[in-house]
Design a protein around this motif. Structure first.
Motif, PDB file in Angstrom:
ATOM      1  N   ILE A 228      25.781   2.830  14.770  1.00 53.49           N
ATOM      2  CA  ILE A 228      25.206   3.799  13.832  1.00 53.49           C
ATOM      3  C   ILE A 228      26.306   4.653  13.216  1.00 53.49           C
ATOM      4  N   GLN A 229      27.281   5.061  14.034  1.00 56.67           N
ATOM      5  CA  GLN A 229      28.354   5.902  13.531  1.00 56.67           C
ATOM      6  C   GLN A 229      29.180   5.173  12.470  1.00 56.67           C
ATOM      7  N   LEU A 230      29.562   3.925  12.755  1.00 56.58           N
ATOM      8  CA  LEU A 230      30.347   3.174  11.787  1.00 56.58           C
ATOM      9  C   LEU A 230      29.547   2.922  10.516  1.00 56.58           C
ATOM     10  N   HIS A 231      28.240   2.686  10.674  1.00 61.10           N
ATOM     11  CA  HIS A 231      27.407   2.440   9.498  1.00 61.10           C
ATOM     12  C   HIS A 231      27.316   3.683   8.624  1.00 61.10           C
ATOM     13  N   SER A 232      27.284   4.863   9.252  1.00 68.69           N
ATOM     14  CA  SER A 232      27.108   6.091   8.488  1.00 68.69           C
ATOM     15  C   SER A 232      28.408   6.566   7.852  1.00 68.69           C
ATOM     16  N   LEU A 233      29.555   6.097   8.367  1.00 67.19           N
ATOM     17  CA  LEU A 233      30.822   6.601   7.866  1.00 67.19           C
ATOM     18  C   LEU A 233      31.486   5.672   6.868  1.00 67.19           C
ATOM     19  N   VAL A 234      31.208   4.405   6.923  1.00 66.69           N
ATOM     20  CA  VAL A 234      31.951   3.431   6.134  1.00 66.69           C
ATOM     21  C   VAL A 234      31.074   2.922   5.001  1.00 66.69           C
ATOM     22  N   ARG A 235      31.644   2.885   3.785  1.00 64.70           N
ATOM     23  CA  ARG A 235      30.936   2.338   2.640  1.00 64.70           C
ATOM     24  C   ARG A 235      30.753   0.834   2.816  1.00 64.70           C
ATOM     25  N   ARG A 236      29.965   0.260   1.924  1.00 66.18           N
ATOM     26  CA  ARG A 236      29.753  -1.187   1.983  1.00 66.18           C
ATOM     27  C   ARG A 236      31.056  -1.920   1.660  1.00 66.18           C
ATOM     28  N   GLY A 237      31.459  -2.817   2.528  1.00 59.34           N
ATOM     29  CA  GLY A 237      32.662  -3.599   2.293  1.00 59.34           C
ATOM     30  C   GLY A 237      33.932  -2.804   2.530  1.00 59.34           C
ATOM     31  N   LYS A 238      35.054  -3.500   2.446  1.00 59.56           N
ATOM     32  CA  LYS A 238      36.355  -2.871   2.654  1.00 59.56           C
ATOM     33  C   LYS A 238      36.904  -2.353   1.334  1.00 59.56           C
ATOM     34  N   PHE A 239      37.968  -1.567   1.469  1.00 57.18           N
ATOM     35  CA  PHE A 239      38.654  -1.055   0.284  1.00 57.18           C
ATOM     36  C   PHE A 239      39.200  -2.240  -0.509  1.00 57.18           C
ATOM     37  N   LEU A 252      40.592   2.954  -6.043  1.00 51.96           N
ATOM     38  CA  LEU A 252      40.223   4.278  -5.553  1.00 51.96           C
ATOM     39  C   LEU A 252      39.027   4.823  -6.326  1.00 51.96           C
ATOM     40  N   ALA A 253      39.036   4.656  -7.656  1.00 53.18           N
ATOM     41  CA  ALA A 253      37.907   5.114  -8.473  1.00 53.18           C
ATOM     42  C   ALA A 253      36.633   4.363  -8.111  1.00 53.18           C
ATOM     43  N   MET A 254      36.735   3.049  -7.864  1.00 59.64           N
ATOM     44  CA  MET A 254      35.572   2.250  -7.476  1.00 59.64           C
ATOM     45  C   MET A 254      35.005   2.715  -6.151  1.00 59.64           C
ATOM     46  N   ARG A 255      35.900   3.019  -5.217  1.00 55.98           N
ATOM     47  CA  ARG A 255      35.456   3.458  -3.885  1.00 55.98           C
ATOM     48  C   ARG A 255      34.698   4.781  -3.965  1.00 55.98           C
ATOM     49  N   GLN A 257      33.149   6.058  -6.642  1.00 52.64           N
ATOM     50  CA  GLN A 257      31.884   5.838  -7.340  1.00 52.64           C
ATOM     51  C   GLN A 257      30.864   5.154  -6.436  1.00 52.64           C
ATOM     52  N   GLN A 258      31.337   4.229  -5.597  1.00 52.81           N
ATOM     53  CA  GLN A 258      30.431   3.547  -4.676  1.00 52.81           C
ATOM     54  C   GLN A 258      29.825   4.525  -3.678  1.00 52.81           C
ATOM     55  N   GLY A 259      30.663   5.437  -3.150  1.00 51.43           N
ATOM     56  CA  GLY A 259      30.147   6.425  -2.217  1.00 51.43           C
ATOM     57  C   GLY A 259      29.121   7.335  -2.852  1.00 51.43           C
ATOM     58  N   GLU A 260      29.375   7.768  -4.084  1.00 50.01           N
ATOM     59  CA  GLU A 260      28.414   8.627  -4.780  1.00 50.01           C
ATOM     60  C   GLU A 260      27.113   7.895  -5.049  1.00 50.01           C
ATOM     61  N   ALA A 261      27.207   6.597  -5.379  1.00 51.07           N
ATOM     62  CA  ALA A 261      25.995   5.812  -5.621  1.00 51.07           C
ATOM     63  C   ALA A 261      25.202   5.606  -4.331  1.00 51.07           C
ATOM     64  N   ASP A 262      25.890   5.472  -3.192  1.00 52.58           N
ATOM     65  CA  ASP A 262      25.203   5.253  -1.910  1.00 52.58           C
ATOM     66  C   ASP A 262      24.278   6.411  -1.561  1.00 52.58           C
ATOM     67  N   ASP A 328      34.530   9.314   4.800  1.00 53.10           N
ATOM     68  CA  ASP A 328      34.959   7.951   4.499  1.00 53.10           C
ATOM     69  C   ASP A 328      36.391   7.803   4.998  1.00 53.10           C
ATOM     70  N   PRO A 329      36.602   7.233   6.186  1.00 49.55           N
ATOM     71  CA  PRO A 329      37.949   7.189   6.765  1.00 49.55           C
ATOM     72  C   PRO A 329      38.955   6.411   5.926  1.00 49.55           C
ATOM     73  N   GLU A 330      38.492   5.409   5.169  1.00 48.64           N
ATOM     74  CA  GLU A 330      39.432   4.659   4.343  1.00 48.64           C
ATOM     75  C   GLU A 330      39.946   5.506   3.178  1.00 48.64           C
ATOM     76  N   LEU A 331      39.068   6.324   2.602  1.00 47.46           N
ATOM     77  CA  LEU A 331      39.537   7.264   1.571  1.00 47.46           C
ATOM     78  C   LEU A 331      40.521   8.268   2.164  1.00 47.46           C
ATOM     79  N   ASP A 332      40.247   8.706   3.389  1.00 48.28           N
ATOM     80  CA  ASP A 332      41.184   9.621   4.064  1.00 48.28           C
ATOM     81  C   ASP A 332      42.542   8.953   4.246  1.00 48.28           C
ATOM     82  N   CYS A 333      42.533   7.684   4.626  1.00 52.19           N
ATOM     83  CA  CYS A 333      43.797   6.956   4.805  1.00 52.19           C
ATOM     84  C   CYS A 333      44.587   6.880   3.494  1.00 52.19           C
ATOM     85  N   VAL A 334      43.887   6.582   2.403  1.00 50.79           N
ATOM     86  CA  VAL A 334      44.553   6.495   1.100  1.00 50.79           C
ATOM     87  C   VAL A 334      45.137   7.852   0.715  1.00 50.79           C
TER      88      VAL A 334
END
Length: 360
Positions: A228-239, A252-255, A257-262, A328-334
């Motif tokens: 549940i935690q991974l599902h709630s934190l990670v957007r659909r698919g990888k960066f 980065l812009a796609m990521r 926009q995807q989060g805002e759409a989710d 979104d941990p991947e956005l944090d990494c970027v």
């Protein structure tokens, strides 16, 4: 008899049903025991599902019920809020008994004596309940005001940082990372561009390895929770993959926009509205707010309320969406990788190391 169960989200579930008949002696307690034992639930309640009222005018029977608990903890601290609930409920019962005694009867002197005793007990309980309520509300308001001050400080700090970014952007209406990536793509040399892309890719790979290890480590004992935690934190698919700075900017812009759409939110505009709504919460809510909250079908579900969903629940929904959007941990990494690149670039510049276009 009901108990709260974490398995159904803290809602009350039936444990045992029993009935009391008029034929039982008024002088003896009827003990119902040995039907259930729990070492986890700490919230119990007795629910009267029906009460037989004779139509022939005979006197009512009054039953006193209690729950005998064996607590295994070495020490249980007093819970003033639960005591306040108990005093309030007991005061309602005593008020009902006073009305019954005042309705008349064959032995008025005996009824008067009972009424005086009940009135004294009722006054004592009401005084204690008022004192507990006053202390509880004073503490709650102090916590609210302190939290509000911390929120105000965070808002002011953010606004100051945004003004600094606006000053540095020289009138640009782009975000800070768009300005930075555009500068790197146009002014940075190939070494800068390659270094930035490599640092971002390495950061993303490190995150994916850590996330996979965490999941595998918790898979057996806590699979549902970590899932549940991974599902709630990670957007659909990888960066998205990228091979250039322009590709990184697009990914980065796609990521984002995807989060805002989710969650159906706009990151900046809706966040400002949400923060303002939280800031407007008062330590002294109006009578309308309290009425709306006390009849809410969601947060007062245990009390069988059927009113419209209150403003606090709607605000909670919005806050949870923003939490999901920001976590979104991947956005944090970027972001961290870009920050590390800037720090490295500034350090090389101070040392006088050639980095390409020195004028830029």
């Amino acid at each position: 008899l009901q108990m709260s169960s974490a398995a159904v989200g803290g809602e009350f579930v039936d444990i045992h049903r029993f009935s009391l008949s008029d034929e039982e002696s008024d002088d003896n307690w009827r003990e119902i025991s040995g039907f259930f034992s729990s070492s986890r639930s700490k919230i119990w309640r007795l629910v009267v599902t029906s009460y037989y009222n004779p139509a022939d005018g005979s006197p009512r029977n009054y039953y006193f019920a209690g729950v005998d608990l064996k607590l295994y903890e070495p020490e249980i601290a007093g819970d003033n809020l639960q005591r306040l609930h108990a005093l309030t409920n007991a005061a309602i019962v005593h008020s009902s008994l006073m009305q019954e005694n005042n309705s008349g009867g064959d032995n008025e002197s005996s009824a008067d004596a009972i009424t005086v005793s009940i009135r004294e007990k009722l006054r004592s309980m009401e005084d204690e309940a008022e004192a507990l309520s006053s202390n509880y509300m004073a503490h709650a308001r102090a916590v609210h005001e302190r939290s509000h001050a911390k929120l105000r400080f965070a808002i002011e700090s953010r606004e100051a940082s945004e003004k600094d970014l606006e000053t540095l952007s020289n009138g640009s209406h782009q975000t800070w990372y768009e300005d930075l990536l555009a500068w790197c793509a146009t002014q940075g040399n190939e070494s800068d561009q390659r270094t930035l892309c490599d640092m971002v890719r390495q950061g993303l790979l490190s995150h994916q390895d850590v996330a996979q290890n965490i999941y595998q480590r918790h898979e057996i004992r806590n699979k549902n929770a970590i899932g549940i935690q991974l599902h709630s934190l990670v957007r659909r698919g990888k960066f998205a993959n990228f091979t250039s700075v322009d590709g990184l900017n697009a990914a980065l812009a796609m990521r984002i926009q995807q989060g805002e759409a989710d969650v159906n939110l706009t990151r900046d505009e809706d966040r400002a509205k949400c923060i303002q709504a939280v800031s407007n919460l008062s330590a002294r809510p109006s009578d309308r707010e309290m009425f709306e909250n006390s009849h809410c079908q969601r947060c007062r579900k245990d009390w069988n309320q059927k009113g419209p969903v209150c403003g606090h629940c709607h605000l909670e929904d919005t806050l949870l969406k923003h939490i999901k959007l920001s976590n979104d941990p991947e956005l944090d990494c970027v972001s961290r990788s870009i920050h590390n690149f800037v720090q490295r670039r500034l350090a090389l510049t101070k040392k006088g190391t050639p980095t390409g276009n020195q004028e830029a």
